[in-house]
Structure formats: C-alpha cells, structure tokens
Motif scaffolding. Structure first.
Motif, PDB file in Angstrom:
ATOM      1  N   VAL A   1      -1.555  -9.644   3.078  1.00 43.60           N
ATOM      2  CA  VAL A   1      -2.299  -9.007   4.185  1.00 43.60           C
ATOM      3  C   VAL A   1      -2.295  -7.487   4.007  1.00 43.60           C
ATOM      4  O   VAL A   1      -3.308  -6.806   4.239  1.00 43.60           O
ATOM      5  CB  VAL A   1      -1.678  -9.408   5.547  1.00 43.60           C
ATOM      6  CG1 VAL A   1      -2.377  -8.653   6.683  1.00 43.60           C
ATOM      7  CG2 VAL A   1      -1.781 -10.906   5.769  1.00 43.60           C
ATOM      8  N   ALA A   2      -1.137  -6.930   3.588  1.00 38.96           N
ATOM      9  CA  ALA A   2      -1.061  -5.481   3.318  1.00 38.96           C
ATOM     10  C   ALA A   2      -2.029  -5.105   2.204  1.00 38.96           C
ATOM     11  O   ALA A   2      -2.680  -4.052   2.269  1.00 38.96           O
ATOM     12  CB  ALA A   2       0.368  -5.100   2.939  1.00 38.96           C
ATOM     13  N   TYR A   3      -2.142  -5.964   1.179  1.00 40.25           N
ATOM     14  CA  TYR A   3      -3.106  -5.734   0.102  1.00 40.25           C
ATOM     15  C   TYR A   3      -4.519  -5.633   0.665  1.00 40.25           C
ATOM     16  O   TYR A   3      -5.307  -4.761   0.259  1.00 40.25           O
ATOM     17  CB  TYR A   3      -3.042  -6.887  -0.908  1.00 40.25           C
ATOM     18  CG  TYR A   3      -2.262  -6.583  -2.173  1.00 40.25           C
ATOM     19  CD1 TYR A   3      -2.891  -6.569  -3.415  1.00 40.25           C
ATOM     20  CD2 TYR A   3      -0.903  -6.329  -2.129  1.00 40.25           C
ATOM     21  CE1 TYR A   3      -2.183  -6.308  -4.580  1.00 40.25           C
ATOM     22  CE2 TYR A   3      -0.180  -6.061  -3.269  1.00 40.25           C
ATOM     23  CZ  TYR A   3      -0.826  -6.054  -4.501  1.00 40.25           C
ATOM     24  OH  TYR A   3      -0.117  -5.792  -5.651  1.00 40.25           O
ATOM     25  N   PHE A   4      -4.841  -6.545   1.609  1.00 38.98           N
ATOM     26  CA  PHE A   4      -6.197  -6.551   2.159  1.00 38.98           C
ATOM     27  C   PHE A   4      -6.500  -5.229   2.857  1.00 38.98           C
ATOM     28  O   PHE A   4      -7.521  -4.582   2.597  1.00 38.98           O
ATOM     29  CB  PHE A   4      -6.368  -7.707   3.137  1.00 38.98           C
ATOM     30  CG  PHE A   4      -7.647  -7.626   3.930  1.00 38.98           C
ATOM     31  CD1 PHE A   4      -8.864  -7.997   3.354  1.00 38.98           C
ATOM     32  CD2 PHE A   4      -7.656  -7.139   5.239  1.00 38.98           C
ATOM     33  CE1 PHE A   4     -10.056  -7.887   4.075  1.00 38.98           C
ATOM     34  CE2 PHE A   4      -8.836  -7.034   5.959  1.00 38.98           C
ATOM     35  CZ  PHE A   4     -10.042  -7.408   5.374  1.00 38.98           C
ATOM     36  N   PHE A   5      -5.591  -4.832   3.775  1.00 36.08           N
ATOM     37  CA  PHE A   5      -5.846  -3.606   4.540  1.00 36.08           C
ATOM     38  C   PHE A   5      -5.784  -2.353   3.653  1.00 36.08           C
ATOM     39  O   PHE A   5      -6.566  -1.421   3.832  1.00 36.08           O
ATOM     40  CB  PHE A   5      -4.848  -3.481   5.693  1.00 36.08           C
ATOM     41  CG  PHE A   5      -5.145  -4.397   6.848  1.00 36.08           C
ATOM     42  CD1 PHE A   5      -6.304  -4.261   7.584  1.00 36.08           C
ATOM     43  CD2 PHE A   5      -4.265  -5.420   7.184  1.00 36.08           C
ATOM     44  CE1 PHE A   5      -6.588  -5.110   8.647  1.00 36.08           C
ATOM     45  CE2 PHE A   5      -4.544  -6.275   8.249  1.00 36.08           C
ATOM     46  CZ  PHE A   5      -5.707  -6.120   8.977  1.00 36.08           C
TER      47      PHE A   5
END
Length: 828
Positions: free
Chosen positions: A218-222
């Motif tokens: 999720v951190a990768y996405f944001f």
C-alpha cells in the motif's frame, strides 16, 4: 555599395519583437540573393520602428528590386513560421521539462520552452504542423498533469492577445486528484504512515509476514503513484529521468524482498518532490502576485454620469475616478485633484510620489509618453491622499502593469547559457548512467558475489547518479531572481541578461537624461559683435520651436523668458518672434530652417565647416571655447551669412549619480565610462562631477555604437541609457539597461534590463541581484554535481538505497532553498 532601410514590421508583421528568430532568417535569406552584400537589424532610436538595413550593389540590383526581394522574403517567412504562446497553471519544474520535451518532439516544432510558472512558447514550421495540433496536444498533456478539464487555450501572437494582468493564478504543485492540488503531498504522507506501521509490525511484533508486506505494498502505491505517472509521461516524451530510475530501483528492491527499503525510497522521493514543489511555488507566487495588483473594476465618468465598469471595458480617453486608498485601474494622467501615489509595485520607489493635474489636457492626450512624472499614473498603484480623476491613455491589456506581467512570465521561457549547458549535460549524462548500471549488473562475472548484491548496488547507483538537483539548479535561481527584480521595479528579460549582467565588470553610461537630469537650461546668450541679443534669441527661438530635442525645448523656454524680460523693459512685445518653416535635422551636428525667407542654422562648430556660406569667425570660435571650458553645451546661430552669436546650455548631474557610481564600485564594477554627443570638455566636466574615470565626447550616434562594440570586444559591457535615442548603442552592448521604462514603450521593448523608474538608485539593485543570482547558480551547480560525484562511488562501494535517496533528495531541496534566498535579496 548602397543602403536600403525597410521597416521590420512591414516585412514581418506577425513577429512579437525584433529578437525573434525570423529576423535572423530574413537577414540570411536576403544575403543569399545576388547583389545583396549584407542585411542586418537596425533597432529603433526612438524616432520610429525597428528596420532591416540592406547593403546592395546598385550595378546588380535596383532599389525597387531590393524592396521587392525583401517583401517576398518576409511573406515567405511569415507564411512558413508561426509562434504560439499560452498561459497555464503553474507546474512542477520536472513536469514542465517533460511537456516541453514532448512539444519539441512534435514534427514541425522548431523550439518549445515551458516555464514552471506555466508560460509556454513554441515556434513552429507551418508546412509541417499547425497551431491547432500543438494546442490540442498541449491541452491533453496539461489535462493529465493538472486534472483540469479546460486548460487555457493558446493564442498566436500575430492574431490574438490576452489580458496578462488577469491570467489564471497557478498553484504550487499542479497535480489534480481526490485531494486537489495537495494530493501528492497527502499521498506522500500516507506512504510514510503505511511504511512506519509496516516496519513497526515487522520489527516489534510476531505478526504474520503477509501483514507488513501488505502495508508496504500500500505504501508503494501511495509513494509510487505520481512517480510512475511522471515516469510514463517522460518515457513517452523520450526522456529517461529520475522518476524512471526511482521506479526501477523500487521494483528492484521489491524483487529482492526488501520491501521496506523500496517503500522508504519512494516515501523520501515523493515527500522531497512535494516539498520541492511547495518551495518553488513561493517563487512562482511572487510573479503571479503581479497580475493581482490591478483592480477588477473601475469607476468612470461617461456623458456626465458615473458608472462602474470592468477594467476590460476601459477605453482610451475614459475619465477614471479614484478615491483615497484605492488602486488605480488604468495608465493615464491626472486631470483633477492632487494626491500622493504609492507606485512601488511598478517603479520600486520606496516613498509615495506627489501627483498634480496636467496644464494642457489635449496636449497630454496627444503625446502621452512626453507627460512629466508628476502628472503620470500607472495601473496597480495605490492612491493615498486625496480623490483624483485621471484620463486613461492605455487599455487594460496594454497598460504598463500588464506588459510587465507578460514580460516577466515570458522571461521564464528564455533559456540562460547555464540552462543550455545543463540540458546538454543531462542529454549525455543520463544514458551514460543507464549504460554504467547495466555494466554493474555483470559484476558477478568479475567478482565473487551473488547477483542479488550486484542488482541492489546497480539500483543504488541509479538513484545516486540522477541529475535531479542539477536540472532545477538554474531555473529555480532564475525564477527567484526575476521575481525579486520585478518586485524592486527592475524588469529583467530572462536568465540570459540576468547571468550576463552578473558577469560584467564594465558599464557605459549615456550622459543626457541618464547621468544628468535631462532638463538642460539656457545659461548664456552671447551675441556677436554688432548684433543685438534680442535678434539672437528671436531667430534661435523661431527655429527651435519646430524641434522636440531637449536642448531645443530649453532654448525656447528660457529664451522666451529672457526675451520677454528684455522686451517688457523696453516696452516691446513677444510678437516679434518670427515663424520658421522647413526644419531639417543635420544628424549629430544641428538643424536648419527658413526664417523670414532666409536659411538659419543652429548647431555645433563642426556644422559650419560643412554647410555653404561664410566661415566661422575667430571671435565666435573663442566664445565657444570659453563657454565649453566652463562645462557648457554650445549652439552657434547663423541667419543667412550673418553669425548672430552663441547660446550656452547646461544640464546638471543627477543627485543620485555620484552615490550610484560609488555603490557600483563597491559591487565590483571596475570600469565605468560615459559616452556623449556633447563636446569633450562638457563630458569631462560631468564625468568629474559624478566620479567617473573616463568620458568620451563628440560622438555621433554611429560613433556611440562603434564605441560600445569596441568595449564589448575587449571586456563585455553593459550600456545604460534612456531607452529611446540610446537604443542602437544598447542593442550593441552585452546587456542594454533602460531607465524610466515605466513611461516608455520603446524602453520596455528595446532593453534587456529595464529600470521602471527614472532613478539611478535602482541600478545597484539590478547589478547586485544579477551577481547574487550568478553566485547562487554556481553554488547550486557545484552542490548538485558534487553530490552526484560523492554518491556514485559511495553506492558502488556499498552505500544503501535509503541513505542515497535521502542525500539525493536533500541536495535537491537545499538547491531550491538556496535559490529562494534571492527573494529576500537587499541592495547594499
């Protein structure tokens, strides 16, 4: 070899100004024609428009053929080349670079430049593309960048105009999204939050492995959303820059299973990117604030009734009513009331300026550029004391504020020499880095280490070698420098003049109106033997009444006063001043006219060596030498064959001249020279009074140009003048600086640097700021290149991706913050 001069606007009606590339193309086309030896630009000296001067052999081509060849060449160029300019919301420097590159890749676009403040300029070949194609492509890219469904349509400057005083205000970081312009910053913070929670769970709890990994994803996405978007956009534009390198490095970290490190890389990069955009937004807002100075409406009196109209509806000649503490809506002159005006926003003057009504309203309206400063007002300035009424002399789109906003914005699209260098450097450096990284992947063939270690090292080098700080080092400094200059009443037309002025250590000054007040007064009237002073004055006044030269005005004004005093004392009247006709100027020497059926000459002693008639008597020559020894400018008067006498005039040095020269010496200007058409003794006297080392007098207009070219070839020189009759000399200098540009359209157009007020005290600000800008550009270059030089070997030797990206993004932020220091620059 003969010469033929043709108005530039007649040949190339669509170009914005004489600095356009089409002027050079026209000269090259003409020089290729048989019988034409040379074609070059002649900048206006204030008496008319810019011209193309064509040197031709009359034995090969006639004058008529030359004009026809020039007309055809102009039509050919006008039909082939177009110019497109648009204004969009402010955008991040890297994204501006991507759009600029994509515009440049459209077949037929010859040059494309986009400034971070949103100004876009493109020159294109009409045989390969058209305005609609460029505009549609730009709208599509701008929409993807800003989230806007209707970016500003472009306009072609030869067909349409815009109201730059009311351009759409940009925002700090033009990324649209669910959170508006702040979406990228919020995404970066969310990336950091998910990264932190994932790391805490992974490090301090025994949670299942999939839980922290999910949080890292999720951190990768944001963290990677906008970075991936940029990378894709730039790859489509044919550019492999830091965004692409960061994504590859993050994907590589995930492939190796080090999710936390990859997420940290994206978090640091995205937060650095967002903060960099915020910092750059400060400089952009300083420029955008200019467009908000003018009020949206104006109170006008039409047909005896007061009504409120939008400033777009204002017409030349309208009477605008301005109450105390209101901003003035239009350029014009005061017709009713007295007040003090705070015009710091336009001219940079620190104290309010007193204004009073003009004496002759019709004369002021007929020649608005000659209106004295105590009557003239500008849009965007603040009326402080009493209510006044002004007559508008320009529409909203043409007023001084609108022109300054447009020129400051367009200045950002004029690339400086250092920017050209860094662009060329990146063009070769980035592919070299990618090639080097590919080689590092083969390290296991040379040294004993697993491929995963070599891959990780290669990813770290990708991050370390990206020239991100280098790309923004110069634009950020130029943007801040131009914005600070505009706030101080100095208009700098781009990074080129800003850098050049900071490099020069020699300045040439015009005398009249620059170092002196420009308002000479008649101090002496010395009649020849047997001639009455009244006759000398009557003939001189009659001739000079037909001239607009400052010396002529002084002769008429002071001569009439003196003649009136003499004739009132003797019971006579002023009607004895005859009317002169057929005035002719003898360039650099004087004038001639017909008075009472006979030719009258007024001018320097050189004039009478050239014209027919009796030679100059020794007694007159001695009078001239005596007056010149006292620092006077002299004018000899002859009517038919009779020498009537000599008139002496003096133009007093400006109060600010001496302290300005002293401040320039403190700033490091080593050589300061005065050039003047006045005689050498007068030039020496003025130079001594203001503290100059050198003075060169007795210069014809072409001599001034030659003198500037000579100085330019020796050391590089800036030329300071009033922007009107000094235009040719300013055009020949490395940097042309015009004074009093707020009141002169010619000065605004011809100068590289324009001091908006007629005040020499602003010159040290221009010089000091340009030097500070150049110094900061050098600091930024060393900082950005130095960080790359440190990080590349460090990552090869084992520095991890996390510290590498932290140092890399840190250096980028330091570069931008260093540039922003220019916004707070104060002249010493």
């Amino acid at each position: 070899m003969n010469k033929q001069k043709i108005e530039l606007q007649f040949l190339l009606p669509s170009i914005p100004d004489s600095s356009d590339h089409c002027v050079e193309r026209l000269a090259n086309l003409l020089q290729a024609k048989a019988g034409i030896d040379l074609a070059h630009l002649l900048k206006s000296n204030g008496d008319g428009p810019d011209q193309i001067c064509i040197h031709y052999d009359p034995s090969v081509v006639s004058t008529g053929q030359v004009r026809e060849l020039a007309r055809r060449a102009g039509v050919e160029l006008d039909q082939r080349y177009g110019h497109w300019i648009t204004k969009s919301p402010a955008i991040h420097a890297r994204r501006a670079s991507a759009i600029e590159s994509r515009l440049g890749r459209i077949d037929g676009v010859l040059e494309a430049v986009m400034s971070p403040d949103g100004t876009v300029r493109a020159e294109y070949d009409r045989t390969k593309t058209n305005e609609s194609t460029i505009s549609d492509a730009f709208k599509e890219w701008a929409k993807s960048e800003s989230g806007s469904t209707d970016p500003h349509a472009g306009y072609q400057h030869d067909e349409e105009g815009q109201d730059p005083g009311h351009a759409q205000s940009g925002h700090d970081h033009a990324h649209g999204g669910i959170f508006g312009p702040k979406t990228e910053l919020i995404f970066a913070i969310l990336c950091g939050a998910f990264l932190l929670v994932g790391w805490l769970l992974e490090t301090f709890t025994e949670a299942a492995d999939w839980i922290p990994v999910t949080l890292f994803v999720v951190a990768y996405f944001f963290g990677g959303y906008f970075t991936t978007k940029e990378a894709v956009e730039k790859i489509r534009a044919g550019k492999f820059e830091i965004d692409f390198l960061m994504i590859v490095a993050a994907v590589g970290a995930a492939t190796l299973g080090v999710w936390a490190e990859g997420a940290l890389l994206l978090f640091l990069f995205s937060i650095g990117h967002a903060l960099e955009g915020y910092a750059m937004g400060r400089a952009k807002r300083a420029i955008e604030a200019l467009s908000e100075l003018a009020p949206r409406t104006a109170r006008v009196r039409r047909e005896g009734k007061e009504t409120e109209v939008t400033i777009e509806e204002l017409q030349v000649g309208d009477v605008v009513i301005v109450k105390p503490d209101e901003r003035i809506a239009a350029d014009g002159f005061v017709i009713v009331g007295e007040s003090s005006i705070d015009q710091a926003t336009i001219t940079g003057e620190s104290v309010p300026v007193d204004k009073q009504p003009v004496v002759d309203r019709e004369a002021a309206a007929a020649d608005p550029e000659s209106i004295a400063s105590e009557h003239r007002v500008f849009a965007g300035t603040i009326n402080q004391a009493g209510a006044i009424e002004i007559q508008a002399t320009k529409t909203a789109a043409e007023n001084t504020l609108a022109r300054v906003v447009t020129m400051v914005s367009e200045a950002e699209t004029r690339v400086s020499p250092t920017q050209k260098f860094t662009t060329q450097f990146e063009r070769y450096f980035v592919p070299s880095v990618i090639a080097g990284v590919v080689l590092l992947l083969f390290a296991p063939l040379v040294i004993d280490e697993p491929f995963s270690d070599s891959f990780y090292r290669a990813m770290a080098v990708l991050v370390a070698a990206s020239p991100c700080a280098l790309a923004i080092a110069t634009p950020s400094a130029v943007l801040s420098g131009v914005a600070r200059a505009a706030r101080g009443g100095v208009l700098v037309k781009g990074g080129g003049p800003l850098e050049s002025l900071g490099r020069l250590d020699a300045i040439a000054f015009d005398k009249t109106g620059t170092l002196t007040e420009g308002e000479p007064r008649m101090t002496d009237s010395r009649p020849a033997n047997g001639v009455d002073e009244s006759e000398l004055l009557r003939i001189a006044i009659a001739v000079e009444e037909l001239s607009k030269h400052p010396l002529a005005k002084a002769v008429v004004r002071d001569g009439r006063k003196k003649l009136g005093e003499r004739e009132m004392g003797s019971g006579g009247n002023m009607s004895s001043v005859a009317a002169a006709t057929n005035l002719k100027s003898i360039t650099g020497r004087g004038v001639q006219a017909e008075v009472e059926g006979k030719l009258a000459y007024i001018g320097k002693d050189d004039l009478f060596d050239e014209v027919e008639g009796s030679p100059l008597p020794d007694s007159i020559r001695q009078t001239v030498e005596s007056l010149e020894a006292e620092g006077r400018t002299t004018m000899i008067v002859r009517h038919s064959d009779r020498y009537l006498g000599v008139i002496g005039l003096m133009d007093t040095p400006r109060e600010a001249a001496k302290r300005t020269i002293a401040k320039l010496r403190e700033l490091g200007i080593k050589r300061m020279i005065m050039i003047s058409g006045d005689n050498q003794q007068v030039a020496d006297a003025v130079a001594k009074a203001v503290g100059l080392d050198e003075a060169r007098g007795d210069l014809m207009p072409e001599d001034k140009v030659a003198e500037i070219k000579k100085l330019n070839s020796e050391t590089g020189v800036a030329m300071v003048g009033d922007g009107v009759n000094d235009a040719p000399a300013m055009a020949s200098a490395s940097v042309g600086i015009a004074m009093g540009a707020a009141g002169s359209d010619v000065a605004l157009e011809t100068a590289d640097v324009a001091l908006m007020s007629d005040n020499l005290d602003h010159l040290p600000l221009a010089i000091g700021l340009s030097r500070a800008t150049r110094r900061i550009i050098r600091q930024n270059l060393w900082m950005s290149l130095g960080m790359v030089a440190f990080l590349v070997p460090a990552t090869i030797l084992g520095l991890n991706i996390g510290p590498a990206v932290a140092l890399h993004e840190g250096s980028t932020l330091v570069v931008v913050i260093n540039a922003l220091r220019l916004l707070a620059y104060q002249s010493k």
